[in-house]
Write a protein that holds these residues in place. Structure first.
Motif, short mmCIF file in Angstrom:
data_model
loop_
_atom_site.label_atom_id
_atom_site.label_comp_id
_atom_site.label_asym_id
_atom_site.label_seq_id
_atom_site.Cartn_x
_atom_site.Cartn_y
_atom_site.Cartn_z
N GLU A 131 0.88 -1.17 0.00
CA GLU A 131 0.00 0.00 0.00
C GLU A 131 0.91 1.21 0.00
N LYS A 133 1.47 5.55 -0.92
CA LYS A 133 0.85 6.86 -1.05
C LYS A 133 1.36 7.49 -2.34
N ASP A 134 0.43 7.92 -3.18
CA ASP A 134 0.77 8.61 -4.42
C ASP A 134 0.09 9.96 -4.35
N LYS A 135 0.86 10.95 -3.94
CA LYS A 135 0.32 12.28 -3.63
C LYS A 135 -0.71 12.12 -2.52
N ALA A 136 -1.96 12.44 -2.75
CA ALA A 136 -2.98 12.33 -1.69
C ALA A 136 -3.74 11.01 -1.76
N ARG A 137 -3.44 10.19 -2.78
CA ARG A 137 -4.18 8.93 -2.97
C ARG A 137 -3.41 7.74 -2.40
N THR A 138 -4.16 6.74 -2.00
CA THR A 138 -3.58 5.46 -1.61
C THR A 138 -3.78 4.51 -2.78
N LYS A 139 -2.71 3.83 -3.15
CA LYS A 139 -2.84 2.83 -4.21
C LYS A 139 -2.04 1.60 -3.82
N TYR A 140 -2.26 0.53 -4.57
CA TYR A 140 -1.61 -0.74 -4.28
C TYR A 140 -0.77 -1.17 -5.47
#
Length: 158
Positions: A131, A133-140
């Motif tokens: 998991e 953090k990509d800027k303000a987003r969470t991605k997998y």
């Protein structure tokens, strides 16, 4: 020479660690300047203390003297892998699910060769799911174990 030294050292130290309920994290035999160092990194849940490192060092030193696998003078160091311990085996990943990790890849996945985030899972196909953090987003991101050049625990300051 160094591969056989590390393998022989692993065989010599493993029974000592088993008796003390400690885990072998890594053995390295490396030259720094004009000196050779045989480093043995050990761990256990909650970490190891200096007395445990000393006991392993004393016992391993005796076994190394008896079997004499190293022909050149060297320094023996037994220590904890520290907060950023390497993750070398699938079992290391299983044991550290939920921890903050850093992974460096041989080839890019989704355009990147380095990832840092929470290890969410490590499945039967030896695939890690992080998991991030990509800027303000969470991605997998899913990363196959065989594509990892290096992996370690990472200290997070969040």
């Amino acid at each position: 020479m160094s591969a056989s030294v590390t393998e022989q050292t692993e065989k010599l130290v493993q029974p000592i660690l088993t008796d003390m309920n400690l885990e072998l994290v890594e053995v390295e035999f490396t030259k720094e300047g004009k000196n050779w160092f045989l480093r043995v990194f050990i761990d256990k849940p909650g970490g190891v203390d200096i007395e445990e490192c000393e006991r392993v060092s004393e016992q391993l030193s005796e076994r190394l003297d008896d079997s004499d696998p190293i022909s050149t003078p060297y320094y023996l160091e037994v220590s904890s892998p520290g907060a950023e311990r390497p993750l070398k085996k699938p079992a290391d990943f299983h044991a550290h699910i939920g921890h903050h990790v850093y992974v460096k890849l041989y080839q890019p996945i989704d355009g990147a060769k380095e990832y840092e985030g929470i290890l969410v899972s490590f499945d039967e196909n030896e695939q890690a799911k992080l998991e991030i953090k990509d800027k303000a987003r969470t991605k997998y991101v899913e990363i196959p174990f065989k594509k990892m050049a290096k992996a370690r625990l990472a200290v997070s300051f969040n």
